[in-house]
Design an enzyme around this catalytic site. Structure first.
Site, PDB file in Angstrom:
ATOM      1  N   ASP A 114     -63.423 -62.615  30.196  1.00 32.41           N
ATOM      2  CA  ASP A 114     -64.501 -61.798  29.573  1.00 32.41           C
ATOM      3  C   ASP A 114     -65.882 -62.430  29.538  1.00 32.41           C
ATOM      4  OD1 ASP A 114     -62.870 -59.534  29.324  1.00 32.41           O
ATOM      5  OD2 ASP A 114     -61.810 -60.592  27.725  1.00 32.41           O
ATOM      6  N   HIS A 167     -57.767 -68.904  24.629  1.00 31.16           N
ATOM      7  CA  HIS A 167     -57.043 -67.992  25.201  1.00 31.16           C
ATOM      8  C   HIS A 167     -55.645 -68.350  24.614  1.00 31.16           C
ATOM      9  CE1 HIS A 167     -54.351 -65.705  27.888  1.00 31.16           C
ATOM     10  NE2 HIS A 167     -55.449 -64.868  28.210  1.00 31.16           N
TER      11      HIS A 167
HETATM   12  N1  CMC Z   1     -64.160 -69.179  18.762  1.00 30.10           N
HETATM   13  C1  CMC Z   1     -64.199 -70.541  17.873  1.00 30.10           C
HETATM   14  N2  CMC Z   1     -62.966 -71.075  17.333  1.00 30.10           N
HETATM   15  C2  CMC Z   1     -61.706 -70.563  18.253  1.00 30.10           C
HETATM   16  C3  CMC Z   1     -61.875 -69.505  19.179  1.00 30.10           C
HETATM   17  C4  CMC Z   1     -63.042 -69.058  19.471  1.00 30.10           C
HETATM   18  N3  CMC Z   1     -63.257 -68.137  20.382  1.00 30.10           N
HETATM   19  N4  CMC Z   1     -60.682 -69.295  19.684  1.00 30.10           N
HETATM   20  C5  CMC Z   1     -59.670 -69.963  18.942  1.00 30.10           C
HETATM   21  N5  CMC Z   1     -60.531 -70.718  18.093  1.00 30.10           N
HETATM   22  C6  CMC Z   1     -59.927 -71.719  17.200  1.00 30.10           C
HETATM   23  C7  CMC Z   1     -59.369 -71.077  15.893  1.00 30.10           C
HETATM   24  O1  CMC Z   1     -60.330 -71.007  14.980  1.00 30.10           O
HETATM   25  C8  CMC Z   1     -58.489 -72.219  15.656  1.00 30.10           C
HETATM   26  O2  CMC Z   1     -59.032 -73.294  15.276  1.00 30.10           O
HETATM   27  P1  CMC Z   1     -57.849 -74.170  13.792  1.00 30.10           P
HETATM   28  O3  CMC Z   1     -56.904 -74.928  14.458  1.00 30.10           O
HETATM   29  O4  CMC Z   1     -59.013 -75.023  13.255  1.00 30.10           O
HETATM   30  O5  CMC Z   1     -57.567 -72.946  12.834  1.00 30.10           O
HETATM   31  C9  CMC Z   1     -57.582 -72.720  16.992  1.00 30.10           C
HETATM   32  O6  CMC Z   1     -58.796 -72.504  17.866  1.00 30.10           O
HETATM   33  C10 CMC Z   1     -56.547 -71.815  17.708  1.00 30.10           C
HETATM   34  O7  CMC Z   1     -57.042 -70.708  17.591  1.00 30.10           O
HETATM   35  P2  CMC Z   1     -55.737 -69.393  17.554  1.00 30.10           P
HETATM   36  O8  CMC Z   1     -56.261 -68.404  16.787  1.00 30.10           O
HETATM   37  O9  CMC Z   1     -54.734 -69.807  16.600  1.00 30.10           O
HETATM   38  O10 CMC Z   1     -55.464 -69.084  19.083  1.00 30.10           O
HETATM   39  P3  CMC Z   1     -54.814 -67.954  19.419  1.00 30.10           P
HETATM   40  O11 CMC Z   1     -54.064 -68.111  20.375  1.00 30.10           O
HETATM   41  O12 CMC Z   1     -54.336 -67.077  18.410  1.00 30.10           O
HETATM   42  O13 CMC Z   1     -56.165 -67.040  20.030  1.00 30.10           O
HETATM   43  C11 CMC Z   1     -57.766 -65.856  20.975  1.00 30.10           C
HETATM   44  C12 CMC Z   1     -56.261 -66.774  21.116  1.00 30.10           C
HETATM   45  C13 CMC Z   1     -57.899 -64.988  22.422  1.00 30.10           C
HETATM   46  C14 CMC Z   1     -57.424 -64.365  20.089  1.00 30.10           C
HETATM   47  C15 CMC Z   1     -58.975 -66.498  20.220  1.00 30.10           C
HETATM   48  O14 CMC Z   1     -59.006 -67.704  21.300  1.00 30.10           O
HETATM   49  C16 CMC Z   1     -60.169 -65.611  20.090  1.00 30.10           C
HETATM   50  O15 CMC Z   1     -60.212 -65.055  19.289  1.00 30.10           O
HETATM   51  N6  CMC Z   1     -61.125 -65.710  21.222  1.00 30.10           N
HETATM   52  C17 CMC Z   1     -62.156 -64.883  21.170  1.00 30.10           C
HETATM   53  C18 CMC Z   1     -61.809 -63.252  21.567  1.00 30.10           C
HETATM   54  C19 CMC Z   1     -61.866 -63.622  23.071  1.00 30.10           C
HETATM   55  O16 CMC Z   1     -62.542 -63.726  23.979  1.00 30.10           O
HETATM   56  N7  CMC Z   1     -60.659 -62.659  23.745  1.00 30.10           N
HETATM   57  C20 CMC Z   1     -60.459 -62.488  24.978  1.00 30.10           C
HETATM   58  C21 CMC Z   1     -59.114 -63.122  25.437  1.00 30.10           C
HETATM   59  S1  CMC Z   1     -59.154 -63.193  27.282  1.00 30.10           S
HETATM   60  C22 CMC Z   1     -58.750 -61.551  27.568  1.00 30.10           C
HETATM   61  C23 CMC Z   1     -57.398 -61.121  27.538  1.00 30.10           C
HETATM   62  O17 CMC Z   1     -56.761 -61.430  28.259  1.00 30.10           O
HETATM   63  O18 CMC Z   1     -57.346 -60.171  26.761  1.00 30.10           O
END
Ligand code: CMC
Length: 430
Positions: A364, A307
Site C-alpha cells: 500500500d 505487516h
Molecule cells: N508504524 C509504527 N509502528 C508500527 C507499525 C507502523 N506502521 N506497525 C507495527 N508497528 C509496531 C507496533 O507498535 C509494535 O511495537 P511494540 O512492539 O513496541 O508494541 C510492533 O511494531 C508490532 O506491531 P503489531 O501491531 O503487534 O503488529 P501486527 O502484526 O498486529 O500489525 C499491521 C500489522 C499491518 C496492522 C501494522 O503493521 C500496521 O498497523 N501497519 C500500518 C497499516 C498498514 O500499512 N496496513 C496495510 C497492511 S498491508 C495490506 C494488506 O495486506 O492488508
C-alpha cells in the site's frame, strides 16, 4: 499431510496428551488441536490469530521471512510479468492457468455479465453525496442476490455467480464513481481487456473520450495481480467465516469488502496518501512523522509500513515501487508525494525502531501514488484493492465450501466478566 510418528506432547494436570503434527507442502508445521477441548477441557487463547491456522489451503503460499508469495505455486513476479488479470483470476479460482479456449469462454462471459440491472441505479442515486465508495460497493454487492436470485442447479449457480461477480464488481465500482460525479454511466467494450475496460468505464465520456494508455493499463494489471490473493488475511478470513454460516457468495464477499475497508488493511492505500499529504503540507518533515510513529503514547503509525506476516520487504512492494516509478516516467509526471515517500522510506529503514521490529514498506505504500497518477480519486483506492482481491476471496470461499470437513466457524473465549450477579431493580440502583 499427517505423519502418525510425529506428535507433540502436552502435559496438563498430571496427564500427557499427544497431538498430531501436520506438515504443509512447503514444510510449514502445525499442531493439530482439533481434539484438544474434548480430551483436555482446554481451549487455546490467541487474540488476533497470529499463531492460529484456521484452515488448510492449496491456493496461496506466503513465506513472510523470505518474502515469497505464490499463487497455486507460481511466483507473483512471473504472473506480474506475463499473465493477464483474467488468467490470474482463473488460476486462483480453478487451480490451473486457463487453456486458450477456456480463457476465451471466460472473457466472453465476463462481457455478457457486465451490465447491471437498471433498477440498481436507483440505489446508487439515493446514497448521500459524500458516501464512501467502499460502503456503497459492499451494499451493492450484497444486494446482487435480490436482483439475481439463486439458480436451482448448485454447480451452475456457483459458476454463474462467480463470473457474474467478477464482471459486475468492475461495473459497480466505475458506476459509483460516475454517479457520484453526476456523469453518465459508461458500459464496457467487448474488445478491451478487463483492466482497460475498467479505465474506459471510469474515465470515458461523451464530452471527452478517454485515451487508453498502455502504461496505465499495464500498471493496473500488475496492481490487480499483486492484490489477487494473500492467504488468510483479515478480509479473506471474514469471507470464510461469514461463508461458513452458508450465506450466499454475494453476502460473503460483501463482508470481505467491509473488512478490507479498514485503514489497517485495504484502507491503508488511502491512509498512506493522506499521511504523505499531511507531511507535504507540514513542510516535508519526514523525521517528525517517524518520531510520532515511534512514540508509544501517540496512536499514529506509519501507514504503508509493517505487516503481520512479512518480516522482510513485502515482495509486492518491491514490484510496485518499480511499476510506480515507470508509470510516472511514462506519463511524464512528477509527484511530490513520491519524493516524500522515498524519503520517508529511507528515514524509517535506517531507524532502529523499524529495523528491530522488522517494519518494511508494504504494497500500500506505493499503490496510492500509482492510483493518483492514473486519476483515481483517493476515496476509490480501497475499491481498487477490492476489485483486485475478489478472485482470491472467491477461490477461498469455494475451497471452504468444498472442504469435506467444512464447519461453522465459531471461536471460543475466556470469560473475564462478573460472576453470577443478581438483577437490581431500577429504584435500588445507585
Ligand atoms: N508504524 C509504527 N509502528 C508500527 C507499525 C507502523 N506502521 N506497525 C507495527 N508497528 C509496531 C507496533 O507498535 C509494535 O511495537 P511494540 O512492539 O513496541 O508494541 C510492533 O511494531 C508490532 O506491531 P503489531 O501491531 O503487534 O503488529 P501486527 O502484526 O498486529 O500489525 C499491521 C500489522 C499491518 C496492522 C501494522 O503493521 C500496521 O498497523 N501497519 C500500518 C497499516 C498498514 O500499512 N496496513 C496495510 C497492511 S498491508 C495490506 C494488506 O495486506 O492488508
Amino acid at each position: 499431510m499427517e505423519n502418525p510418528h510425529d506428535t507433540i506432547q502436552l502435559s496438563c494436570k498430571g496427564r500427557c496428551f499427544d497431538f498430531p503434527l501436520v506438515e504443509g507442502s512447503e514444510g510449514e508445521q502445525a499442531i493439530d488441536i482439533k481434539t484438544l477441548r474434548a480430551r483436555t477441557g482446554l481451549i487455546t487463547l490467541d487474540p488476533g490469530y497470529a499463531n492460529t491456522g484456521s484452515c488448510t489451503s492449496s491456493i496461496t503460499f506466503m513465506d513472510g521471512e523470505r518474502g515469497i508469495l505464490r499463487y497455486r505455486g507460481i511466483p507473483i513476479q512471473e504472473l506480474a510479468q506475463q499473465a493477464s488479470f483474467k488468467e490470474t483470476a482463473f488460476l486462483l479460482i480453478h487451480g490451473s492457468l486457463p487453456t486458450r479456449d477456456e480463457l476465451t469462454q471466460f472473457s466472453e462471459q465476463l462481457t455478457d455479465y457486465s451490465p447491471v440491472h437498471e433498477n440498481m441505479r436507483l440505489f446508487f442515486q439515493n446514497f448521500p453525496p459524500n458516501a464512501h465508495p467502499m460502503g456503497i460497493l459492499s451494499s451493492m454487492v450484497n444486494s446482487l442476490r435480490s436482483f439475481y436470485p439463486e439458480i436451482a442447479n448448485e454447480d451452475e449457480e456457483i459458476k454463474v455467480t462467480v463470473t457474474r461477480l467478477i464482471s459486475k464488481i468492475r461495473t459497480l465500482a466505475a458506476m459509483s464513481y460516475k454517479i457520484s460525479m453526476g456523469y453518465q454511466v459508461i458500459y464496457p467494450r467487448p474488445d478491451l481487456s478487463y483492466c482497460a475496460n475498467f479505465l474506459h468505464m471510469m474515465f470515458d465520456s461523451t464530452v471527452r473520450p478517454y485515451e487508453l494508455k498502455e502504461e496505465v493499463v499495464h500498471a493496473l494489471r500488475v496492481i490487480w495481480i499483486l492484490h489477487a490473493d494473500h492467504e488468510q488475511n483479515c478480509s479473506t478470513s471474514a469471507v470464510r467465516l461469514v461463508g461458513s454460516a452458508r450465506v450466499n457468495l454475494y453476502a460473503a464477499i460483501s463482508s470481505g469488502i467491509t473488512a478490507l475497508w479498514g485503514p489497517l488493511h485495504g484502507g491503508a492505500n488511502q491512509a498512506v496518501i493522506e499521511m504523505l499529504e499531511a507531511i507535504r503540507k507540514g513542510g516535508g518533515d519526514c523525521r517528525s512523522f517517524v518520531e510520532r510513529a515511534k512514540n508509544p503514547n501517540d496512536s499514529f503509525r506509519l501507514m504503508g509500513f509493517g505487516h503481520r506476516v512479512y518480516k522482510t520487504y513485502d515482495p509486492r512492494a518491491v514490484i510496485m515501487k518499480e511499476v510506480c516509478h515507470k508509470l510516472l516516467g511514462a506519463l511524464g509526471r512528477s509527484d511530490a508525494l513520491l519524493d516524500i515517500a522515498r524519503e520517508l522510506e529511507a528515514t524509517a529503514l535506517e531507524d532502529e525502531y523499524f529495523i528491530s521490529r522488522n517494519l518494511y514498506p508494504n504494497i500500500d505504500f506505493y499503490t496510492g501514488i500509482a492510483f493518483r497518477a492514473m486519476g483515481i480519486p483517493t476515496n476509490m483506492f480501497p475499491v481498487m484493492f477490492a476489485i483486485g482481491r475478489l478472485p482470491g476471496w472467491i477461490a477461498q470461499w469455494l475451497e471452504s465450501i468444498r472442504d469435506p470437513h467444512w464447519k461453522l466457524s465459531r471461536p471460543r473465549q475466556i470469560y473475564t466478566g462478573p460472576k453470577e450477579t443478581a438483577y437490581t431493580p431500577i429504584d435500588q440502583r445507585v
